[in-house]
Design a protein around this motif. Structure first.
Motif, short mmCIF file in Angstrom:
data_model
loop_
_atom_site.label_atom_id
_atom_site.label_comp_id
_atom_site.label_asym_id
_atom_site.label_seq_id
_atom_site.Cartn_x
_atom_site.Cartn_y
_atom_site.Cartn_z
N ARG A 14 0.86 -1.13 0.03
CA ARG A 14 0.00 -0.11 0.09
C ARG A 14 0.90 1.13 -0.15
O ARG A 14 0.60 2.18 -0.58
N THR A 21 -5.55 -0.48 -5.82
CA THR A 21 -6.73 -0.79 -4.76
C THR A 21 -6.38 -2.19 -4.31
O THR A 21 -6.05 -3.04 -4.99
N SER A 23 -7.87 -5.44 -2.08
CA SER A 23 -9.01 -6.09 -1.39
C SER A 23 -8.91 -7.71 -1.54
O SER A 23 -7.92 -8.06 -1.74
N ALA A 24 -10.00 -8.45 -0.77
CA ALA A 24 -9.82 -9.73 -0.89
C ALA A 24 -11.15 -10.34 -1.49
O ALA A 24 -12.34 -9.81 -1.20
N ASP A 25 -10.84 -11.50 -1.88
CA ASP A 25 -11.90 -12.12 -2.47
C ASP A 25 -12.62 -13.23 -1.74
O ASP A 25 -12.25 -13.41 -0.26
N VAL A 30 -5.88 -11.95 -1.57
CA VAL A 30 -5.82 -10.62 -1.59
C VAL A 30 -5.44 -10.12 -3.25
O VAL A 30 -4.67 -10.51 -3.62
#
Length: 241
Positions: A14, A21, A23-25, A30
């Motif tokens: 980050r 961007t 995110s996590a599924d 990740v």
């Protein structure tokens, strides 16, 4: 790497790639997606391009290697170093996993194998050749890597050393398995001692399992060395930019 270590790696990502961007599924993978600005030079050729990439970091990272896709369609769909799902073929699995063991940083992963891959793909698109040489696919490519890593001249030597790693019985006073005639401790000893007593041994043995399925490589080398050495492109240049 623990869950806390993985979070540290994501935090580092980050900080260094704020344009992405994260995110996590549903599988706890990740996903980092966004612009990747390539500005690299090799042998006097500077290439600059902005790609959009998607990085999938598995929950058991670094035991499993992250996958990377380019979603800006700069790389042609028929580029030979793409898997069927369009993820990058970044190199030999063992090479990537050992690199992660040495440095599990996701930033190092993006600025190492991914950067070299994108530079090579862009160079090939513009000039029709690869800047760092090109390894073969399958077992031949695996053996090329281990010939480079172990600094030996042929596949037979590399196979003998990998068999030695598989047995795992280090005796520094015995002849080196590379066939040099020198005692192990004065030849490949330091490198092999570290491998046998560390996590890299398991990584190498997984590659060895793949090569054993095509054990004809060694037989071909012993019977037809010239043709095999041509296929292996001895001492192929390093894949770095």
């Amino acid at each position: 790497m623990t869950a806390a270590d993985l979070e540290t790696a994501i935090d580092e990502l980050r900080i260094n790639y704020p344009q992405m961007t994260i995110s996590a599924d549903e599988n706890e993978t990740v996903i980092a997606e966004g612009d990747y600005c390539l500005d690299a030079e090799y042998d006097g050729v500077r290439l600059v391009e902005t790609f959009v990439i998607r990085v999938a970091i598995p929950p058991d990272y670094p035991k499993s290697v992250s996958s990377v896709k380019e979603i800006s369609n700069i790389i042609s769909s028929d580029y030979e170093h793409l898997y069927e799902d369009r993820s990058f073929c970044l190199g030999i699995d063992g090479e990537l996993r050992m690199g992660i063991l040495d440095n599990p940083s996701m930033v190092a992963f993006l600025e190492g194998p991914v950067r070299s891959y994108l530079y090579s793909a862009l160079f090939y698109r513009r000039y029709g050749r690869y800047p760092f040489g090109d390894r073969a696919h399958g077992s031949f490519g695996i053996m090329q890597f281990y010939m480079e890593m172990l600094d030996v001249d042929n596949a037979s030597q590399a196979l003998d050393i990998i068999r030695f790693i598989e047995i795992g019985n280090y005796r520094g006073h015995l002849p080196c398995p590379c066939g040099s005639g020198v005692k192990l401790r004065n030849c490949h000893g330091e490198q092999l001692f570290e491998i046998i007593n560390g996590e890299k041994r398991g990584v190498i043995l997984k590659d060895w399992d793949k090569v054993k399925k095509h054990a004809y490589i060694e037989e071909q080398y012993r019977n037809h060395p010239a043709s095999v050495l041509r296929a292996l492109s001895l001492k192929s240049p390093s894949r770095r930019s």
